[in-house]
Design a protein around this motif. Sequence first.
Motif, PDB file in Angstrom:
ATOM      1  N   VAL A 180       0.861  -1.186   0.000  1.00 35.73           N
ATOM      2  CA  VAL A 180       0.000   0.000   0.000  1.00 35.73           C
ATOM      3  C   VAL A 180       0.893   1.230   0.000  1.00 35.73           C
ATOM      4  O   VAL A 180       1.722   1.403   0.906  1.00 35.73           O
ATOM      5  N   GLY A 181       0.749   2.066  -1.018  1.00 33.45           N
ATOM      6  CA  GLY A 181       1.577   3.261  -1.115  1.00 33.45           C
ATOM      7  C   GLY A 181       3.053   2.954  -1.179  1.00 33.45           C
ATOM      8  O   GLY A 181       3.879   3.737  -0.705  1.00 33.45           O
ATOM      9  N   GLY A 182       3.410   1.805  -1.776  1.00 35.84           N
ATOM     10  CA  GLY A 182       4.807   1.407  -1.889  1.00 35.84           C
ATOM     11  C   GLY A 182       5.376   0.737  -0.669  1.00 35.84           C
ATOM     12  O   GLY A 182       6.547   0.338  -0.666  1.00 35.84           O
ATOM     13  N   HIS A 183       4.578   0.571   0.387  1.00 40.06           N
ATOM     14  CA  HIS A 183       5.031  -0.071   1.623  1.00 40.06           C
ATOM     15  C   HIS A 183       4.492  -1.494   1.699  1.00 40.06           C
ATOM     16  O   HIS A 183       3.292  -1.736   1.494  1.00 40.06           O
ATOM     17  N   PHE A 184       5.376  -2.447   2.021  1.00 35.24           N
ATOM     18  CA  PHE A 184       4.967  -3.826   2.168  1.00 35.24           C
ATOM     19  C   PHE A 184       4.010  -3.961   3.357  1.00 35.24           C
ATOM     20  O   PHE A 184       4.264  -3.444   4.439  1.00 35.24           O
ATOM     21  N   VAL A 185       2.882  -4.655   3.136  1.00 33.30           N
ATOM     22  CA  VAL A 185       1.893  -4.880   4.194  1.00 33.30           C
ATOM     23  C   VAL A 185       1.973  -6.319   4.696  1.00 33.30           C
ATOM     24  O   VAL A 185       2.201  -6.569   5.875  1.00 33.30           O
ATOM     25  N   SER A 186       1.798  -7.282   3.784  1.00 33.71           N
ATOM     26  CA  SER A 186       1.796  -8.675   4.210  1.00 33.71           C
ATOM     27  C   SER A 186       1.790  -9.605   3.016  1.00 33.71           C
ATOM     28  O   SER A 186       1.477  -9.195   1.899  1.00 33.71           O
ATOM     29  N   ASN A 187       2.149 -10.867   3.276  1.00 31.30           N
ATOM     30  CA  ASN A 187       1.852 -11.961   2.368  1.00 31.30           C
ATOM     31  C   ASN A 187       0.627 -12.681   2.913  1.00 31.30           C
ATOM     32  O   ASN A 187       0.597 -13.008   4.106  1.00 31.30           O
ATOM     33  N   GLN A 188      -0.362 -12.904   2.071  1.00 32.98           N
ATOM     34  CA  GLN A 188      -1.602 -13.528   2.525  1.00 32.98           C
ATOM     35  C   GLN A 188      -1.869 -14.791   1.718  1.00 32.98           C
ATOM     36  O   GLN A 188      -1.810 -14.774   0.487  1.00 32.98           O
TER      37      GLN A 188
END
Length: 299
Positions: free
Chosen positions: A173-181
């Motif tokens: 999101v917005g170039g920032h890693f959030v998660s692997n799902q």
Amino acid sequence: MTSTFRHIALIGKYHTPSAAAPSAESSASLQRIAAHVRSLGCEVILDTQSAIYAGMTDYPSMDVDGLGKHCDLGLVVGGDGTMLGVSRHLARYGTPLVGINQGRLGFVTDIALDDFESSISSILQGEYEEDERPLMHARVMRDDVCVFEAQAMNDVVVNRGSTSGMVELRIEVGGHFVSNQRADGLIVATPTGSTAYALSAGGPMLHPSIPAWVMVPIAPHNLSNRPIVLSDAQEITIEVVGGRGDVSANFDMQSLASLQHGDRILVKRADHSVHFLHPKGWNYFATLRKKLGWNEGGS
């Protein structure tokens, strides 16, 4: 009567030419609406396919892009699915839309067909509530080449094929890693789409005035992967990094049948929004009460 709008597009729920013959009821509805609008002193122009479907040769017709360039109001007769397709085409022209419900739920086609005359007459005189809804713009990137591009009013959905196991997705999101799902899939929905598939998958409802998306995992492997509300000012990137079998992407009713490992779906707010006009007194919460059966049996 002095009308605020002069050139009115009329777009119905129609089938492809190869489909079954139109019902007499549907054709009669379009005829009735067209005659009423014409009686109010407005020019009525049908979209080409609706005119063919209804057999209406006594009114001019244009394709949807022509209607967007020429008309200053669109009347859409059908259900929410009909409105989804029309709104994506006409948003770029800024054409306000009015929905006359000939479907089932009707979250955005909210005027009852049986009692449309008074509502349409008032709207044409400038008595209405305005409602702006954002669109999504999505691209599917494969080796830095865009292989599919679409707009969506409801949602972007990435999900597994009917016979395959879970899919693994990398979210930014917005170039920032959030998660692997790891899940059966993932939904990114607009406020309009928050009452559709995303709601069935356990997501929250977003008020249309909130500039946000809701991101909802579908049957996640890790139950700590929960729905999250995100600003629509940031681009969401969904990358297919694992999973067995087919993975597909859907953009409202538009589909890319198969994704490959490494494909990235980029979702951002589109440049255009959809403008709905509702009868005077309309409000979002009354729509929820009516369509979702809230307070049934109460006052």
